[in-house]
Design an enzyme around this catalytic site. Structure first.
Site, PDB file in Angstrom:
ATOM      1  N   LYS A   1       9.019  -3.489   9.435  1.00  0.00           N
ATOM      2  CA  LYS A   1       7.699  -3.994   9.041  1.00  0.00           C
ATOM      3  C   LYS A   1       7.312  -5.105  10.014  1.00  0.00           C
ATOM      4  CE  LYS A   1       5.351  -5.421   4.800  1.00  0.00           C
ATOM      5  NZ  LYS A   1       5.550  -5.771   3.378  1.00  0.00           N
TER       6      LYS A   1
ATOM      7  N   GLY B   1      -0.661  -4.964  13.868  1.00  0.00           N
ATOM      8  CA  GLY B   1       0.606  -4.309  13.586  1.00  0.00           C
ATOM      9  C   GLY B   1       1.794  -5.250  13.509  1.00  0.00           C
TER      10      GLY B   1
ATOM     11  N   ARG C   1       4.006   6.357  -2.490  1.00  0.00           N
ATOM     12  CA  ARG C   1       3.166   5.511  -3.323  1.00  0.00           C
ATOM     13  C   ARG C   1       2.189   6.369  -4.110  1.00  0.00           C
ATOM     14  NH1 ARG C   1       2.966   0.964   0.481  1.00  0.00           N
ATOM     15  NH2 ARG C   1       4.468   1.475   2.099  1.00  0.00           N
TER      16      ARG C   1
ATOM     17  N   ARG D   1      13.200  -3.141   5.886  1.00  0.00           N
ATOM     18  CA  ARG D   1      13.165  -2.917   4.442  1.00  0.00           C
ATOM     19  C   ARG D   1      13.885  -1.624   4.105  1.00  0.00           C
ATOM     20  NH1 ARG D   1       7.377  -3.426   1.715  1.00  0.00           N
ATOM     21  NH2 ARG D   1       6.812  -1.512   2.782  1.00  0.00           N
TER      22      ARG D   1
ATOM     23  N   ASP E   1      -1.655   1.618  -3.526  1.00  0.00           N
ATOM     24  CA  ASP E   1      -0.773   1.841  -2.368  1.00  0.00           C
ATOM     25  C   ASP E   1       0.460   0.947  -2.438  1.00  0.00           C
ATOM     26  OD1 ASP E   1      -3.089   0.030  -1.895  1.00  0.00           O
ATOM     27  OD2 ASP E   1      -1.948  -0.542  -0.132  1.00  0.00           O
TER      28      ASP E   1
ATOM     29  N   ASP F   1       6.315  -4.466  -1.639  1.00  0.00           N
ATOM     30  CA  ASP F   1       5.278  -5.273  -0.971  1.00  0.00           C
ATOM     31  C   ASP F   1       5.075  -6.627  -1.642  1.00  0.00           C
ATOM     32  OD1 ASP F   1       4.939  -3.655   1.120  1.00  0.00           O
ATOM     33  OD2 ASP F   1       2.965  -2.892   0.585  1.00  0.00           O
TER      34      ASP F   1
ATOM     35  N   GLY G   1       0.153   0.518   8.788  1.00  0.00           N
ATOM     36  CA  GLY G   1      -0.557  -0.105   9.902  1.00  0.00           C
ATOM     37  C   GLY G   1       0.307  -1.079  10.671  1.00  0.00           C
ATOM     38  N   ARG G   2       1.406  -1.465  10.062  1.00  0.00           N
ATOM     39  CA  ARG G   2       2.322  -2.392  10.771  1.00  0.00           C
ATOM     40  C   ARG G   2       3.759  -2.098  10.388  1.00  0.00           C
ATOM     41  NH1 ARG G   2       2.234  -7.854   7.140  1.00  0.00           N
ATOM     42  NH2 ARG G   2       1.541  -6.837   5.249  1.00  0.00           N
TER      43      ARG G   2
HETATM   44  P1  AMP Z   1      -0.696  -4.497   2.475  1.00  0.00           P
HETATM   45  O1  AMP Z   1      -1.690  -5.456   1.932  1.00  0.00           O
HETATM   46  O2  AMP Z   1       0.375  -5.169   3.297  1.00  0.00           O
HETATM   47  O3  AMP Z   1      -0.149  -3.580   1.478  1.00  0.00           O
HETATM   48  O4  AMP Z   1      -1.478  -3.649   3.540  1.00  0.00           O
HETATM   49  C1  AMP Z   1      -2.623  -2.870   3.257  1.00  0.00           C
HETATM   50  C2  AMP Z   1      -2.962  -2.050   4.479  1.00  0.00           C
HETATM   51  O5  AMP Z   1      -3.256  -2.877   5.592  1.00  0.00           O
HETATM   52  C3  AMP Z   1      -1.834  -1.135   4.945  1.00  0.00           C
HETATM   53  O6  AMP Z   1      -2.409   0.027   5.441  1.00  0.00           O
HETATM   54  C4  AMP Z   1      -1.187  -1.957   6.010  1.00  0.00           C
HETATM   55  O7  AMP Z   1      -0.435  -1.173   6.910  1.00  0.00           O
HETATM   56  C5  AMP Z   1      -2.394  -2.600   6.669  1.00  0.00           C
HETATM   57  N1  AMP Z   1      -2.031  -3.849   7.375  1.00  0.00           N
HETATM   58  C6  AMP Z   1      -1.654  -4.996   6.822  1.00  0.00           C
HETATM   59  N2  AMP Z   1      -1.401  -5.930   7.765  1.00  0.00           N
HETATM   60  C7  AMP Z   1      -1.609  -5.348   8.971  1.00  0.00           C
HETATM   61  C8  AMP Z   1      -1.516  -5.772  10.339  1.00  0.00           C
HETATM   62  N3  AMP Z   1      -1.136  -7.003  10.680  1.00  0.00           N
HETATM   63  N4  AMP Z   1      -1.816  -4.868  11.294  1.00  0.00           N
HETATM   64  C9  AMP Z   1      -2.183  -3.622  10.987  1.00  0.00           C
HETATM   65  N5  AMP Z   1      -2.311  -3.162   9.731  1.00  0.00           N
HETATM   66  C10 AMP Z   1      -2.027  -4.005   8.719  1.00  0.00           C
HETATM   67 MG    MG Z   2       1.204  -2.357   0.976  1.00  0.00          MG
END
Ligand code: AMP
Ligand code: MG
Length: 474
Positions: free
Chosen positions: A110, A123, A181, A174, A246, A256, A88-89
């Protein structure tokens, strides 16, 4: 001169359901904060000047050979299944093959802007989590723990809005053995897309486990790597903080670093992550959680087995055997911290008794072991009633272990990325002062060396410095 990256992409050749092609969203005024020249050299990258690196690692310029894409994946988050997560980002720029070892490595941005998987998110990432991940993963690497690496951090010159208000934006680059995953397998299993699942299985085996030819062998290999990884975490007092499926790699690398933290005072149920209210991912629980996560991988692999009933029976046995494998790996690592090989029936007792005293007296995890390695004595524990008896027993046992001191110094770091130092570093960087970041990074590159000039980074937090909670920083 422009930066040359010898891309050799393979994920972009996988079936269309694996990802969405997506360029990065440009940022206003990218500036390079840090670039990992050693890692770049290993990867066969020829860096251009700072301005060029800032353009490339902010996503403002797509380097020749890159094929940016957002990867699709699912995942169990705190036990609940989300069938659609995905980058997502983040964006995979592509892969390079290390000229010296032949290892294939992902290069991922990232914080590079929205993708079709962003849901409600923007994102983006702010400076704090970017510097935290940079520092922590490089520290973990220097500690000898399998981990993704950091290649670059760039500030975007663009504030981003979070609950706390506007914060400086940043992008991390990264590097990973791959970004496959457990949640990637779950994604296709949940969609009953057995063809894609088979393609993912073939790709994963070819990339990470060339010796594996069926799902049973793959699961066994991942169990071995993850058991070793989590044992490693325990041995250095590391708490990942958000062990969702994930965030569990097939490669066995730590990935992560959102709310990740090192423990100061030893306590088995230590939790820092603000969102882990029930302690699901507490220090000691990590051993149980990784077994649960790999049970989810096993479930996702069932459709690839010829006989489903038989598959469930075989996988269940593999998963049921994992706790003992992890316990054995953990015992060896904890024993090494005391110079023990765990061959003597009393060795486990020595480890357990020490931990109990540390827990009762709030002893600092890292410094207690380091003191025992350096001097044979743990000042923090002198007040413990059983310390004298324990010490005598331990010293006696060590008489049969001539290499113990060297082993202990190699197993007990002097320096970890202490939470309060990380938070202070982030505050300084937010004010534009990156000196604490660079100093921490330099010291943490040699965690097992004594560095008298950095005694302040070795000390546990003063009461007013203790960090109560860490945040995902999304
Ligand atoms: P994470 O906790 O970073 O592993 O993220 C879990 C999910 O949330 C993943 O699909 C990420 O891509 C999404 N995500 C986290 N932060 C953001 C953000 N700022 N914008 C869009 N998606 C996000
Ligand atoms: Mg993650």
């Amino acid at each position: 001169m422009s930066t040359q990256i010898p891309f050799d992409n393979s994920y972009a050749r996988l079936p269309a359901q694996f990802f969405t092609r997506q360029p990065a969203t440009p940022v206003a005024a990218p500036r390079l904060i840090v670039f990992n020249h050693d890692l770049a050299a290993q990867m066969g990258i020829t860096p251009g000047d700072e301005a060029d690196l800032a353009q490339i690692f902010s996503g403002n310029q797509t380097p020749d050979g890159a094929e940016p894409l957002a990867q699709a994946y699912a995942g169990h988050q705190f036990g609940g299944f989300s069938p659609q997560l995905g980058d997502g980002r983040a964006l995979l720029l592509g892969e390079v093959v290390r000229p010296d070892t032949g290892q294939r490595l992902d290069i991922q941005l990232k914080g590079s802007g929205p993708t079709p998987y962003s849901r409600m998110g923007d994102g983006r990432a702010w400076l704090g989590p970017v510097l935290r991940e940079y520092l922590l993963c490089e520290a973990m690497h220097a500690l000898g723990v399998p981990t993704t690496r950091a290649l670059a951090a760039v500030s975007t010159g663009q504030p981003i809005l979070r609950e706390a208000g506007p914060l400086p934006g940043a992008i991390l680059t990264r590097v990973a053995a791959s970004h496959i995953r457990v949640g990637t397998f779950e994604y296709f299993a949940a969609r009953r897309d057995t063809q894609a699942l088979q393609a993912l299985f073939d790709y994963t085996c070819a990339r990470h486990y060339p010796g594996a030819s069926d799902p049973v062998m793959l699961l066994d290999a991942v169990i071995a790597r993850q058991a070793e990884l989590v044992a490693h975490w325990h041995a250095i007092g590391f708490i990942h903080g958000v062990m969702n499926t994930d965030n569990t790699t097939l490669s066995g690398e730590t990935i992560d670093y959102g709310p990740a933290a090192f423990m100061d005072a030893y306590h088995p149920v230590t939790v820092y992550s603000s969102i882990d209210r029930n302690g699901r991912y507490a220090y000691d629980n990590q051993s149980r959680v990784i077994v649960w996560n790999l049970a989810q991988l096993a479930s996702a692999l069932v459709p690839l087995m010829p006989d489903q009933d038989e598959a469930i029976e075989i996988f269940t046995n593999q998963i049921n055997a994992m706790p003992d494998r992890l316990l054995a790996a953990r015992a060896l690592r904890m024993g090494a911290k005391l110079g023990l090989d765990m061959a003597d029936p009393g060795d486990q007792g020595l480890v357990d008794m020490l931990l109990k005293m540390m827990q009762d007296h709030g002893a600092d995890f890292t410094n207690t072991f380091r003191a025992l390695a350096e001097t044979g004595d743990a000042p923090d524990l002198r007040a413990a009633q059983d310390y004298g008896a324990w010490s005598a027993r331990w010293q006696q046992r060590l008489q049969a272990r001539p290499m113990a001191r060297a082993q202990m110094l190699a197993a007990n770091p002097a320096f970890i990325a202490r939470n309060h130092r990380v938070e202070q570093m982030i505050s300084a960087a937010t004010q534009g002062d990156f000196a604490p970041f660079h100093r921490l990074l330099q010291v943490l590159q040699r965690p097992y060396d004594s560095q008298p000039d950095a005694a302040d980074l070795q000390a546990p937090p003063q009461p007013h410095e203790v960090v109560q909670a860490t945040f995902c920083g999304t």
